[in-house]
Scaffold this motif. Structure first.
Motif, PDB file in Angstrom:
ATOM      1  N   ARG A 178       0.457  -4.151   0.075  1.00 60.64           N
ATOM      2  CA  ARG A 178      -0.969  -3.920   0.288  1.00 60.64           C
ATOM      3  C   ARG A 178      -1.340  -4.095   1.758  1.00 60.64           C
ATOM      4  N   LEU A 179      -0.875  -5.155   2.396  1.00 66.76           N
ATOM      5  CA  LEU A 179      -1.253  -5.412   3.791  1.00 66.76           C
ATOM      6  C   LEU A 179      -0.643  -4.387   4.734  1.00 66.76           C
ATOM      7  N   VAL A 180       0.548  -3.912   4.437  1.00 66.09           N
ATOM      8  CA  VAL A 180       1.150  -2.850   5.256  1.00 66.09           C
ATOM      9  C   VAL A 180       0.336  -1.572   5.119  1.00 66.09           C
ATOM     10  N   ARG A 181      -0.063  -1.248   3.901  1.00 69.40           N
ATOM     11  CA  ARG A 181      -0.887  -0.058   3.699  1.00 69.40           C
ATOM     12  C   ARG A 181      -2.223  -0.193   4.430  1.00 69.40           C
ATOM     13  N   LEU A 182      -2.863  -1.351   4.312  1.00 68.71           N
ATOM     14  CA  LEU A 182      -4.139  -1.568   5.002  1.00 68.71           C
ATOM     15  C   LEU A 182      -3.985  -1.449   6.507  1.00 68.71           C
ATOM     16  N   ALA A 183      -2.908  -2.009   7.052  1.00 70.35           N
ATOM     17  CA  ALA A 183      -2.671  -1.926   8.492  1.00 70.35           C
ATOM     18  C   ALA A 183      -2.493  -0.480   8.926  1.00 70.35           C
ATOM     19  N   GLY A 184      -1.728   0.286   8.156  1.00 75.78           N
ATOM     20  CA  GLY A 184      -1.532   1.698   8.488  1.00 75.78           C
ATOM     21  C   GLY A 184      -2.828   2.477   8.456  1.00 75.78           C
ATOM     22  N   GLN A 185      -3.678   2.175   7.481  1.00 73.95           N
ATOM     23  CA  GLN A 185      -4.966   2.858   7.404  1.00 73.95           C
ATOM     24  C   GLN A 185      -5.860   2.486   8.575  1.00 73.95           C
ATOM     25  N   ALA A 186      -5.856   1.203   8.958  1.00 71.22           N
ATOM     26  CA  ALA A 186      -6.707   0.748  10.059  1.00 71.22           C
ATOM     27  C   ALA A 186      -6.220   1.269  11.404  1.00 71.22           C
ATOM     28  N   LEU A 187      -4.922   1.482  11.528  1.00 70.34           N
ATOM     29  CA  LEU A 187      -4.351   1.979  12.781  1.00 70.34           C
ATOM     30  C   LEU A 187      -4.358   3.499  12.856  1.00 70.34           C
ATOM     31  N   GLY A 188      -4.325   4.175  11.730  1.00 65.91           N
ATOM     32  CA  GLY A 188      -4.194   5.626  11.699  1.00 65.91           C
ATOM     33  C   GLY A 188      -2.745   6.037  11.774  1.00 65.91           C
ATOM     34  N   VAL A 189      -2.089   5.582  12.828  1.00 65.29           N
ATOM     35  CA  VAL A 189      -0.663   5.805  13.026  1.00 65.29           C
ATOM     36  C   VAL A 189      -0.132   4.652  13.864  1.00 65.29           C
ATOM     37  N   GLY A 190       1.076   4.193  13.541  1.00 64.61           N
ATOM     38  CA  GLY A 190       1.631   3.073  14.290  1.00 64.61           C
ATOM     39  C   GLY A 190       3.118   2.942  14.094  1.00 64.61           C
ATOM     40  N   THR A 191       3.751   2.287  15.024  1.00 69.05           N
ATOM     41  CA  THR A 191       5.161   1.952  14.878  1.00 69.05           C
ATOM     42  C   THR A 191       5.306   0.789  13.896  1.00 69.05           C
ATOM     43  N   ARG A 192       6.540   0.499  13.548  1.00 65.79           N
ATOM     44  CA  ARG A 192       6.800  -0.653  12.686  1.00 65.79           C
ATOM     45  C   ARG A 192       6.227  -1.925  13.313  1.00 65.79           C
ATOM     46  N   ALA A 193       6.410  -2.096  14.636  1.00 64.89           N
ATOM     47  CA  ALA A 193       5.897  -3.281  15.320  1.00 64.89           C
ATOM     48  C   ALA A 193       4.369  -3.319  15.297  1.00 64.89           C
ATOM     49  N   ASP A 194       3.721  -2.161  15.469  1.00 66.16           N
ATOM     50  CA  ASP A 194       2.257  -2.101  15.405  1.00 66.16           C
ATOM     51  C   ASP A 194       1.754  -2.571  14.047  1.00 66.16           C
ATOM     52  N   ILE A 195       2.387  -2.053  13.005  1.00 67.01           N
ATOM     53  CA  ILE A 195       1.958  -2.364  11.639  1.00 67.01           C
ATOM     54  C   ILE A 195       2.204  -3.832  11.323  1.00 67.01           C
ATOM     55  N   ALA A 196       3.353  -4.349  11.736  1.00 62.28           N
ATOM     56  CA  ALA A 196       3.661  -5.757  11.508  1.00 62.28           C
ATOM     57  C   ALA A 196       2.664  -6.663  12.224  1.00 62.28           C
ATOM     58  N   ASP A 197       2.283  -6.296  13.442  1.00 60.42           N
ATOM     59  CA  ASP A 197       1.412  -7.136  14.255  1.00 60.42           C
ATOM     60  C   ASP A 197       0.002  -7.248  13.687  1.00 60.42           C
ATOM     61  N   TYR A 198      -0.443  -6.242  12.953  1.00 55.80           N
ATOM     62  CA  TYR A 198      -1.850  -6.205  12.534  1.00 55.80           C
ATOM     63  C   TYR A 198      -2.222  -7.438  11.729  1.00 55.80           C
ATOM     64  N   HIS A 199      -1.383  -7.820  10.776  1.00 51.99           N
ATOM     65  CA  HIS A 199      -1.614  -9.045  10.012  1.00 51.99           C
ATOM     66  C   HIS A 199      -0.532 -10.092  10.285  1.00 51.99           C
ATOM     67  N   ARG A 200       0.165  -9.928  11.424  1.00 51.48           N
ATOM     68  CA  ARG A 200       1.204 -10.852  11.857  1.00 51.48           C
ATOM     69  C   ARG A 200       2.263 -11.067  10.764  1.00 51.48           C
ATOM     70  N   LEU A 201       2.802  -9.945  10.295  1.00 50.08           N
ATOM     71  CA  LEU A 201       3.921  -9.976   9.375  1.00 50.08           C
ATOM     72  C   LEU A 201       5.215  -9.944  10.167  1.00 50.08           C
ATOM     73  N   LYS A 202       6.286 -10.342   9.532  1.00 47.37           N
ATOM     74  CA  LYS A 202       7.599 -10.200  10.143  1.00 47.37           C
ATOM     75  C   LYS A 202       8.068  -8.762   9.964  1.00 47.37           C
ATOM     76  N   THR A 203       8.840  -8.264  10.927  1.00 44.71           N
ATOM     77  CA  THR A 203       9.276  -6.867  10.825  1.00 44.71           C
ATOM     78  C   THR A 203      10.131  -6.640   9.588  1.00 44.71           C
ATOM     79  N   GLU A 204      10.898  -7.653   9.196  1.00 48.22           N
ATOM     80  CA  GLU A 204      11.707  -7.480   7.986  1.00 48.22           C
ATOM     81  C   GLU A 204      10.828  -7.426   6.738  1.00 48.22           C
ATOM     82  N   GLN A 205       9.664  -8.066   6.783  1.00 48.45           N
ATOM     83  CA  GLN A 205       8.733  -7.960   5.661  1.00 48.45           C
ATOM     84  C   GLN A 205       8.175  -6.542   5.568  1.00 48.45           C
ATOM     85  N   VAL A 206       7.869  -5.958   6.719  1.00 43.79           N
ATOM     86  CA  VAL A 206       7.402  -4.571   6.744  1.00 43.79           C
ATOM     87  C   VAL A 206       8.493  -3.640   6.236  1.00 43.79           C
TER      88      VAL A 206
END
Length: 391
Positions: A207-235
Protein backbone atom coordinates in the motif's frame (compact mmCIF):
# COMPACT_ATOMS: atom_id res chain seq x y z
CA UNK A 1 17.37 -7.21 -6.89
CA UNK A 2 15.19 -9.44 -9.06
CA UNK A 3 15.07 -9.23 -12.86
CA UNK A 4 13.14 -6.15 -13.91
CA UNK A 5 10.10 -6.48 -16.18
CA UNK A 6 10.12 -4.82 -19.56
CA UNK A 7 9.22 -1.12 -19.35
CA UNK A 8 5.68 -0.30 -20.40
CA UNK A 9 6.53 3.26 -21.50
CA UNK A 10 9.47 5.46 -22.39
CA UNK A 11 9.30 8.98 -21.03
CA UNK A 12 11.35 12.03 -21.83
CA UNK A 13 12.84 13.92 -18.91
CA UNK A 14 10.35 16.72 -19.56
CA UNK A 15 7.41 14.31 -19.48
CA UNK A 16 8.64 12.88 -16.19
CA UNK A 17 8.98 16.37 -14.72
CA UNK A 18 5.43 17.26 -15.71
CA UNK A 19 4.07 14.01 -14.34
CA UNK A 20 5.79 14.77 -11.04
CA UNK A 21 4.38 18.30 -10.94
CA UNK A 22 0.83 17.13 -11.60
CA UNK A 23 1.08 14.29 -9.10
CA UNK A 24 2.22 16.77 -6.43
CA UNK A 25 -0.57 19.23 -7.19
CA UNK A 26 1.38 21.97 -8.99
CA UNK A 27 0.11 21.52 -12.55
CA UNK A 28 -3.54 21.90 -13.45
CA UNK A 29 -6.41 23.35 -11.48
CA UNK A 30 -6.03 22.82 -7.71
CA UNK A 31 -8.72 20.81 -5.94
CA UNK A 32 -10.19 23.66 -3.94
CA UNK A 33 -13.26 21.63 -3.01
CA UNK A 34 -11.02 19.10 -1.28
CA UNK A 35 -9.09 21.89 0.39
CA UNK A 36 -6.32 21.16 2.86
CA UNK A 37 -7.64 17.71 3.64
CA UNK A 38 -7.66 16.93 -0.06
CA UNK A 39 -4.01 17.99 -0.30
CA UNK A 40 -3.12 15.74 2.62
CA UNK A 41 -4.92 12.72 1.15
CA UNK A 42 -3.40 13.39 -2.25
CA UNK A 43 0.17 13.63 -0.95
CA UNK A 44 -0.21 10.92 1.68
CA UNK A 45 2.20 12.69 4.05
CA UNK A 46 2.96 16.29 5.05
CA UNK A 47 6.25 16.75 6.87
CA UNK A 48 6.45 18.65 10.15
CA UNK A 49 9.40 20.73 11.27
CA UNK A 50 10.16 23.06 14.16
CA UNK A 51 11.43 25.93 11.99
CA UNK A 52 8.97 28.76 11.45
CA UNK A 53 9.93 31.71 9.28
CA UNK A 54 6.96 32.72 7.16
CA UNK A 55 4.99 29.84 8.63
CA UNK A 56 5.63 26.25 9.62
CA UNK A 57 6.26 23.74 6.89
CA UNK A 58 2.97 21.88 7.31
CA UNK A 59 1.21 25.21 6.65
CA UNK A 60 3.40 26.07 3.68
CA UNK A 61 2.61 22.78 1.89
CA UNK A 62 -1.12 23.41 1.31
CA UNK A 63 -0.46 27.11 0.75
CA UNK A 64 1.94 26.26 -2.08
CA UNK A 65 -0.80 24.30 -3.84
CA UNK A 66 -3.99 26.18 -2.96
CA UNK A 67 -2.83 29.75 -2.48
CA UNK A 68 -3.73 31.94 0.46
CA UNK A 69 -5.71 29.45 2.54
CA UNK A 70 -6.00 30.69 6.12
CA UNK A 71 -3.45 29.32 8.57
CA UNK A 72 -6.13 28.55 11.16
CA UNK A 73 -8.05 26.77 8.43
CA UNK A 74 -4.99 24.61 7.81
CA UNK A 75 -4.70 23.51 11.44
CA UNK A 76 -8.42 22.85 11.75
CA UNK A 77 -8.36 20.78 8.58
CA UNK A 78 -5.60 18.57 9.91
CA UNK A 79 -6.69 18.10 13.48
CA UNK A 80 -10.48 18.34 13.85
CA UNK A 81 -12.86 15.40 13.47
CA UNK A 82 -10.03 12.84 13.46
CA UNK A 83 -8.92 13.45 9.89
CA UNK A 84 -5.21 12.98 10.57
CA UNK A 85 -2.62 11.67 12.96
CA UNK A 86 1.09 12.30 13.40
CA UNK A 87 3.56 9.47 12.96
CA UNK A 88 6.97 8.59 11.55
CA UNK A 89 6.83 8.42 7.75
CA UNK A 90 9.31 10.40 5.63
CA UNK A 91 10.09 12.05 8.96
CA UNK A 92 7.62 13.24 11.58
CA UNK A 93 4.58 13.71 9.33
CA UNK A 94 0.89 14.44 9.40
CA UNK A 95 -0.82 11.44 7.79
CA UNK A 96 -4.41 10.81 6.67
CA UNK A 97 -6.17 8.85 9.39
CA UNK A 98 -7.28 6.19 6.91
CA UNK A 99 -3.64 5.15 6.54
CA UNK A 100 -3.36 4.12 10.22
CA UNK A 101 -3.69 0.39 9.41
CA UNK A 102 -0.89 0.59 6.85
CA UNK A 103 1.69 1.68 9.42
CA UNK A 104 1.16 -1.48 11.45
CA UNK A 105 4.46 -2.82 10.08
CA UNK A 106 6.31 0.12 11.61
CA UNK A 107 4.50 -0.12 14.94
CA UNK A 108 5.41 -3.82 15.12
CA UNK A 109 9.04 -3.00 14.32
CA UNK A 110 9.15 -0.45 17.16
CA UNK A 111 7.60 -2.92 19.61
CA UNK A 112 10.33 -5.45 18.84
CA UNK A 113 13.17 -2.90 18.85
CA UNK A 114 15.92 -4.12 21.21
CA UNK A 115 17.57 -0.77 22.02
CA UNK A 116 16.50 2.82 22.53
CA UNK A 117 18.36 6.09 23.06
CA UNK A 118 16.35 6.84 26.19
CA UNK A 119 15.82 4.26 28.93
CA UNK A 120 12.26 3.79 30.15
CA UNK A 121 11.93 4.21 33.94
CA UNK A 122 10.07 1.48 35.80
CA UNK A 123 6.33 2.13 35.97
CA UNK A 124 6.42 5.29 33.80
CA UNK A 125 4.66 3.71 30.82
CA UNK A 126 1.72 2.46 32.86
CA UNK A 127 1.44 5.78 34.71
CA UNK A 128 1.24 7.75 31.47
CA UNK A 129 -1.41 5.47 29.97
CA UNK A 130 -3.43 5.62 33.19
CA UNK A 131 -3.27 9.44 33.29
CA UNK A 132 -4.31 9.81 29.65
CA UNK A 133 -7.20 7.43 30.21
CA UNK A 134 -8.36 9.42 33.22
CA UNK A 135 -7.75 12.99 32.02
CA UNK A 136 -7.96 12.93 28.23
CA UNK A 137 -5.55 14.57 25.74
CA UNK A 138 -2.42 16.01 27.40
CA UNK A 139 0.97 17.42 26.47
CA UNK A 140 4.17 15.95 27.90
CA UNK A 141 4.38 18.95 30.22
CA UNK A 142 0.90 18.19 31.53
CA UNK A 143 1.88 14.56 31.98
CA UNK A 144 4.64 15.56 34.37
CA UNK A 145 7.24 17.44 32.37
CA UNK A 146 8.92 17.04 29.01
CA UNK A 147 12.52 17.43 30.22
CA UNK A 148 14.54 16.77 33.34
CA UNK A 149 16.94 19.65 32.61
CA UNK A 150 17.09 22.46 30.06
CA UNK A 151 19.04 20.26 27.63
CA UNK A 152 16.92 19.39 24.60
CA UNK A 153 17.83 15.71 24.70
CA UNK A 154 17.31 15.16 28.43
CA UNK A 155 13.76 13.82 28.38
CA UNK A 156 11.78 13.19 31.54
CA UNK A 157 10.53 9.70 32.31
CA UNK A 158 7.02 10.77 31.29
CA UNK A 159 8.23 12.09 27.94
CA UNK A 160 10.17 8.88 27.28
CA UNK A 161 7.11 6.82 28.16
CA UNK A 162 4.58 8.73 26.07
CA UNK A 163 6.90 8.84 23.03
CA UNK A 164 7.42 5.08 23.35
CA UNK A 165 3.66 4.61 23.54
CA UNK A 166 3.28 6.76 20.43
CA UNK A 167 5.73 4.61 18.49
CA UNK A 168 3.99 1.45 19.69
CA UNK A 169 0.62 2.81 18.57
CA UNK A 170 -1.06 2.84 21.97
CA UNK A 171 -0.94 6.65 22.00
CA UNK A 172 -1.52 9.11 19.16
CA UNK A 173 -0.48 12.72 18.64
CA UNK A 174 -3.83 14.32 17.88
CA UNK A 175 -2.68 17.93 17.42
CA UNK A 176 0.13 20.40 18.00
CA UNK A 177 -0.54 23.07 20.62
CA UNK A 178 2.09 25.81 20.69
CA UNK A 179 4.21 23.28 18.81
CA UNK A 180 3.89 20.77 21.67
CA UNK A 181 2.48 17.37 20.84
CA UNK A 182 -0.91 16.65 22.37
CA UNK A 183 -1.25 12.95 23.15
CA UNK A 184 -4.34 10.82 23.48
CA UNK A 185 -5.08 7.11 23.60
CA UNK A 186 -5.36 5.56 20.15
CA UNK A 187 -8.56 3.82 21.24
CA UNK A 188 -10.19 7.26 21.54
CA UNK A 189 -8.46 9.06 18.67
CA UNK A 190 -8.60 6.51 15.85
CA UNK A 191 -11.99 5.42 14.45
CA UNK A 192 -12.93 1.90 15.51
CA UNK A 193 -12.93 0.52 11.97
CA UNK A 194 -9.30 1.64 11.48
CA UNK A 195 -7.91 0.79 14.90
CA UNK A 196 -6.24 -2.52 14.15
CA UNK A 197 -2.89 -4.04 13.23
CA UNK A 198 -4.39 -6.86 11.19
CA UNK A 199 -2.52 -6.17 7.94
CA UNK A 200 0.71 -8.09 7.57
CA UNK A 201 3.94 -6.36 6.60
CA UNK A 202 3.57 -7.23 2.92
CA UNK A 203 0.11 -5.66 2.70
CA UNK A 204 1.31 -2.53 4.50
CA UNK A 205 4.36 -2.13 2.29
CA UNK A 206 2.44 -2.77 -0.91
CA UNK A 207 0.00 0.00 0.00
CA UNK A 208 2.71 2.53 0.93
CA UNK A 209 4.70 1.80 -2.22
CA UNK A 210 1.58 2.34 -4.31
CA UNK A 211 0.78 5.58 -2.47
CA UNK A 212 4.34 6.83 -2.95
CA UNK A 213 4.20 6.08 -6.67
CA UNK A 214 0.91 7.92 -7.00
CA UNK A 215 2.21 10.94 -5.06
CA UNK A 216 5.41 11.06 -7.12
CA UNK A 217 3.84 10.31 -10.52
CA UNK A 218 7.05 8.60 -11.55
CA UNK A 219 10.11 7.68 -9.52
CA UNK A 220 13.09 5.44 -9.16
CA UNK A 221 13.20 2.68 -6.58
CA UNK A 222 15.15 5.05 -4.29
CA UNK A 223 12.57 7.83 -4.79
CA UNK A 224 9.72 5.51 -3.87
CA UNK A 225 11.55 4.07 -0.87
CA UNK A 226 12.41 7.55 0.43
CA UNK A 227 8.82 8.83 0.40
CA UNK A 228 7.84 6.88 3.52
CA UNK A 229 11.44 5.99 4.46
CA UNK A 230 11.19 2.34 3.52
CA UNK A 231 14.19 0.13 2.95
CA UNK A 232 14.96 -0.57 -0.70
CA UNK A 233 14.64 -4.29 -0.09
CA UNK A 234 11.14 -3.67 1.29
CA UNK A 235 10.25 -1.86 -1.93
CA UNK A 236 11.76 -4.65 -4.04
CA UNK A 237 9.66 -7.25 -2.24
CA UNK A 238 6.32 -5.68 -3.17
CA UNK A 239 6.71 -3.32 -6.11
CA UNK A 240 5.78 -5.91 -8.73
CA UNK A 241 2.40 -6.33 -7.01
CA UNK A 242 1.89 -2.68 -6.06
CA UNK A 243 0.03 -1.65 -9.19
CA UNK A 244 2.86 0.61 -10.35
CA UNK A 245 4.26 -0.03 -13.82
CA UNK A 246 7.92 -0.04 -14.95
CA UNK A 247 9.02 2.78 -17.26
CA UNK A 248 12.25 4.29 -18.51
CA UNK A 249 13.01 8.00 -18.27
CA UNK A 250 15.56 9.57 -20.59
CA UNK A 251 18.67 10.64 -18.73
CA UNK A 252 17.78 9.06 -15.41
CA UNK A 253 20.07 6.09 -15.83
CA UNK A 254 18.03 3.96 -13.42
CA UNK A 255 14.83 1.95 -13.77
CA UNK A 256 11.68 3.83 -12.79
CA UNK A 257 8.10 3.06 -11.89
CA UNK A 258 5.00 5.12 -12.60
CA UNK A 259 1.40 5.40 -11.54
CA UNK A 260 -0.50 3.87 -14.50
CA UNK A 261 -3.34 6.36 -14.07
CA UNK A 262 -0.82 9.20 -14.50
CA UNK A 263 0.28 7.78 -17.84
CA UNK A 264 -3.24 7.71 -19.29
CA UNK A 265 -3.47 11.46 -19.97
CA UNK A 266 -0.69 13.96 -20.66
CA UNK A 267 -0.25 16.60 -17.94
CA UNK A 268 -1.80 19.92 -18.94
CA UNK A 269 -3.00 23.09 -17.30
CA UNK A 270 -1.69 26.12 -15.46
CA UNK A 271 1.52 25.99 -13.47
CA UNK A 272 1.55 27.25 -9.91
CA UNK A 273 3.98 30.05 -9.04
CA UNK A 274 4.97 29.87 -5.40
CA UNK A 275 7.62 29.69 -2.70
CA UNK A 276 8.30 26.13 -1.55
CA UNK A 277 9.16 24.90 1.90
CA UNK A 278 12.47 22.99 1.82
CA UNK A 279 10.45 20.17 3.43
CA UNK A 280 7.84 20.10 0.64
CA UNK A 281 7.46 16.60 -0.80
CA UNK A 282 8.09 17.95 -4.31
CA UNK A 283 11.70 18.68 -3.36
CA UNK A 284 12.42 16.98 -0.02
CA UNK A 285 14.71 14.42 -1.65
CA UNK A 286 17.84 16.16 -2.91
CA UNK A 287 18.94 13.63 -5.54
CA UNK A 288 15.47 13.54 -7.09
CA UNK A 289 15.26 17.34 -7.15
CA UNK A 290 18.59 17.51 -8.95
CA UNK A 291 17.53 14.81 -11.42
CA UNK A 292 14.14 16.32 -12.25
CA UNK A 293 14.82 20.04 -12.04
CA UNK A 294 18.59 20.32 -12.45
CA UNK A 295 18.47 22.27 -9.19
CA UNK A 296 20.68 21.64 -6.18
CA UNK A 297 19.10 22.58 -2.90
CA UNK A 298 20.24 22.12 0.67
CA UNK A 299 18.64 23.38 3.86
CA UNK A 300 21.25 25.59 5.52
CA UNK A 301 19.46 26.26 8.81
CA UNK A 302 21.88 23.90 10.56
CA UNK A 303 24.94 25.13 8.67
CA UNK A 304 27.18 27.68 10.49
CA UNK A 305 26.15 31.17 9.38
CA UNK A 306 29.50 31.96 7.79
CA UNK A 307 29.27 28.86 5.60
CA UNK A 308 25.77 29.44 4.26
CA UNK A 309 25.47 30.07 0.54
CA UNK A 310 21.76 30.80 0.08
CA UNK A 311 20.53 31.61 3.58
CA UNK A 312 19.03 30.18 6.75
CA UNK A 313 15.71 28.98 5.27
CA UNK A 314 16.12 29.51 1.55
CA UNK A 315 12.85 28.64 -0.18
CA UNK A 316 13.01 27.53 -3.82
CA UNK A 317 10.72 29.43 -6.18
CA UNK A 318 8.57 27.31 -8.50
CA UNK A 319 7.30 28.92 -11.69
CA UNK A 320 6.35 27.51 -15.06
CA UNK A 321 7.15 24.04 -13.79
CA UNK A 322 10.76 24.99 -13.10
CA UNK A 323 12.74 26.02 -10.04
CA UNK A 324 13.83 29.53 -10.99
CA UNK A 325 15.45 30.92 -7.85
CA UNK A 326 15.58 31.02 -4.07
CA UNK A 327 14.37 33.42 -1.41
CA UNK A 328 15.60 33.46 2.19
CA UNK A 329 12.70 35.19 3.98
CA UNK A 330 12.24 36.85 7.35
CA UNK A 331 9.68 39.07 9.05
CA UNK A 332 10.11 42.59 10.39
CA UNK A 333 6.77 43.65 11.79
CA UNK A 334 4.40 43.67 8.83
CA UNK A 335 7.22 43.68 6.31
CA UNK A 336 8.31 40.51 4.57
CA UNK A 337 12.09 40.75 4.29
CA UNK A 338 13.86 38.96 1.48
CA UNK A 339 17.26 38.71 3.12
CA UNK A 340 18.82 37.03 0.14
CA UNK A 341 17.45 36.31 -3.34
CA UNK A 342 19.07 34.11 -5.94
CA UNK A 343 17.68 34.37 -9.45
CA UNK A 344 18.36 32.07 -12.37
CA UNK A 345 18.49 34.89 -14.88
CA UNK A 346 16.35 37.94 -15.77
CA UNK A 347 13.38 35.82 -16.86
CA UNK A 348 12.91 34.73 -13.24
CA UNK A 349 12.25 38.28 -12.01
CA UNK A 350 8.45 38.46 -12.58
CA UNK A 351 7.86 35.02 -11.06
CA UNK A 352 9.92 35.73 -7.94
CA UNK A 353 8.14 39.07 -7.48
CA UNK A 354 4.76 37.35 -7.83
CA UNK A 355 5.70 34.64 -5.35
CA UNK A 356 6.96 37.18 -2.81
CA UNK A 357 3.89 39.37 -3.14
CA UNK A 358 1.48 36.48 -2.65
CA UNK A 359 3.42 35.11 0.31
CA UNK A 360 3.50 38.54 1.94
CA UNK A 361 -0.26 38.94 1.61
CA UNK A 362 -0.80 35.44 3.03
CA UNK A 363 1.10 36.23 6.23
CA UNK A 364 -0.52 39.67 6.57
CA UNK A 365 2.50 41.69 5.52
CA UNK A 366 1.86 44.98 3.78
CA UNK A 367 5.31 45.44 2.28
CA UNK A 368 8.29 43.53 0.88
CA UNK A 369 11.85 44.66 1.48
CA UNK A 370 14.70 43.23 -0.60
CA UNK A 371 18.04 43.21 1.16
CA UNK A 372 20.36 41.31 -1.14
CA UNK A 373 20.17 39.97 -4.69
CA UNK A 374 23.00 37.73 -5.80
CA UNK A 375 22.94 39.28 -9.27
CA UNK A 376 23.11 43.01 -8.38
CA UNK A 377 22.00 44.09 -11.86
CA UNK A 378 18.64 42.35 -11.25
CA UNK A 379 17.88 44.16 -8.02
CA UNK A 380 16.31 47.21 -9.64
CA UNK A 381 14.13 45.20 -12.09
CA UNK A 382 12.99 43.04 -9.18
CA UNK A 383 12.07 45.94 -6.89
CA UNK A 384 10.26 47.62 -9.80
CA UNK A 385 8.32 44.43 -10.49
CA UNK A 386 7.51 44.08 -6.81
CA UNK A 387 6.15 47.62 -6.69
CA UNK A 388 3.91 46.85 -9.63
CA UNK A 389 2.83 43.42 -8.35
CA UNK A 390 2.42 44.29 -4.69
CA UNK A 391 1.11 47.76 -5.25
Amino acid sequence: MTTLPHPTAELSADEARRLALRAQGFLGAPDRRGGVRGVLRHLGAVQLDTISVLARSHELVPYARLGAVGRRTVDRAYWTDTHAFEYWSHAACILPVEEWPHFAFRRRAYRSRPQWNHSLPDGAYDRVIKQLRAEGPLTATELGGAKRTSEWWDWSGEKVAVERALMYGEVVCVERRGWKRVYDLAERAIPDELLHDELDDTECLRRLVRLAGQALGVGTRADIADYHRLKTEQVDAVIADSGLVPVTVAGWGKPAWADPAALETPPRGRHRTTLLSPFDSLIWERARTERIFGFTHRLEAYVPKQKRVYGYFAMPVLAGGRLVGRVDPARDGRTLVARQITLQGPKAVPAVAQALAEAASWVDCTDVRVERVDAPELREPLTRELSRTFG
